[in-house]
Design an enzyme around this catalytic site. Structure first.
Site, PDB file in Angstrom:
ATOM      1  N   SER A  94      40.939  29.842  47.997  1.00  0.00           N
ATOM      2  CA  SER A  94      42.221  30.013  47.315  1.00  0.00           C
ATOM      3  C   SER A  94      43.264  29.044  47.868  1.00  0.00           C
ATOM      4  CB  SER A  94      42.659  31.485  47.432  1.00  0.00           C
ATOM      5  OG  SER A  94      43.675  31.795  46.529  1.00  0.00           O
ATOM      6  N   ASP A 216      38.028  34.785  36.673  1.00  0.00           N
ATOM      7  CA  ASP A 216      38.918  34.850  37.835  1.00  0.00           C
ATOM      8  C   ASP A 216      40.356  34.946  37.342  1.00  0.00           C
ATOM      9  OD1 ASP A 216      40.477  34.442  40.112  1.00  0.00           O
ATOM     10  OD2 ASP A 216      39.270  32.788  40.868  1.00  0.00           O
ATOM     11  N   HIS A 244      38.162  36.864  42.232  1.00  0.00           N
ATOM     12  CA  HIS A 244      38.688  35.685  42.913  1.00  0.00           C
ATOM     13  C   HIS A 244      38.019  35.431  44.255  1.00  0.00           C
ATOM     14  CE1 HIS A 244      41.597  32.576  43.672  1.00  0.00           C
ATOM     15  NE2 HIS A 244      42.158  33.198  44.694  1.00  0.00           N
TER      16      HIS A 244
END
Length: 272
Positions: A94, A216, A244
């Protein structure tokens, strides 16, 4: 304070290359536990907590230094200098995917490869760019974080995790969010979700694996395709997964994609 204690650094494995694992927002290095043993068999692995997360030294959190992702990138370069041996490759989940890219920009040539899991250079839609959220969406999210962080965490963490067949993972992420100091989490959320690193990643020559889930809510497929277009030496791997955090909910598929990518990287020495 010693750098190892400051970032709660853990080193394991051995090999001619070092993989450094950097976690995402609301997480800590425990989220790598399904992948680390796999790679520690062949590589030196380094995992750590971003300042303000997990077992890091919370007193080291400086809102000015960490008011932009560059502060975290400078930390990452310090960790590379201290703990990496041989070829250096970054695994970032991320927001840490962008932190890794910025660290690369700060010290060109030091990083031999990136493995970006669920990356996004910008979460807000712009003309011709799909980030997945409108500016109003992000402002609403941040307002909710400001007014009721624990409530937001309990509601959103399971959605972010996805993994409908494994509710325990959603609860784990919820617990991780709730352990984070609310003031630090609110600040980091603003830095993360309002960031725009499109110019920083565009043209980055370092070989990069973009690893993305099919579904996601945070980084939709359009973001992965965008990064694949602007990163000249990139590969895009789509993992069948809802959520995610495919490194937790689909670790075998992630490991396979990473192994295939790494097979072409180790031995390409990058000097210190």
């Amino acid at each position: 304070m010693d750098l190892q204690r400051r970032h709660n650094v853990h080193v394991s494995g051995s090999g001619d290359a070092t993989l450094i694992f950097s976690h995402g927002f609301g997480c800590d290095q425990a989220m790598w536990r399904f992948l680390l043993p796999h790679f520690a068999q062949r590589y030196r692995t380094v995992s750590y907590d971003l300042i303000g997360a997990g077992g890091s030294d919370l007193s080291a959190y400086d809102p000015h230094r960490y008011g932009e992702l560059w502060g975290y990138a400078a930390d990452l370069n310090a960790l590379i200098d201290r703990f990496a041996e041989g070829t250096v490759m970054l695994v970032g989940h991320s927001v840490s995917a962008m932190i890794g890219a910025l660290a690369d920009r700060l010290h060109p040539g030091r990083v031999a490869a990136h493995m970006m899991i669920g990356p996004s250079p910008c979460y807000i839609d712009h003309d011709g760019y799909v980030g997945g959220f409108s500016r109003t969406d992000i402002e609403s999210l941040l307002d909710t974080l400001d007014s009721n962080y624990l409530g937001w965490s309990s509601t959103m963490a399971p959605v972010i995790m996805g993994a409908p067949g494994e509710p325990a993972l959603g609860q784990e992420l919820t617990n991780s969010f709730c352990r984070t100091d609310p003031d630090i989490a609110r600040h980091f959320a603003r830095v993360t979700f309002l960031s725009d690193n499109r110019e920083d990643v565009a043209g980055l020559p370092t070989p990069t694996l973009i690893l993305q889930s099919t579904d996601d809510i945070i980084a939709p497929p359009a973001v992965g395709h965008y990064l694949h277009e602007v990163l000249p030496n990139s590969q895009l791997a789509i993992v069948p997964n809802i959520g995610h955090c495919p490194h937790m909910s689909a670790p075998s598929a992630c490991a396979a994609a990473m192994d295939a990518f790494l097979a072409n990287r180790v031995g390409h020495h990058v000097g210190r």
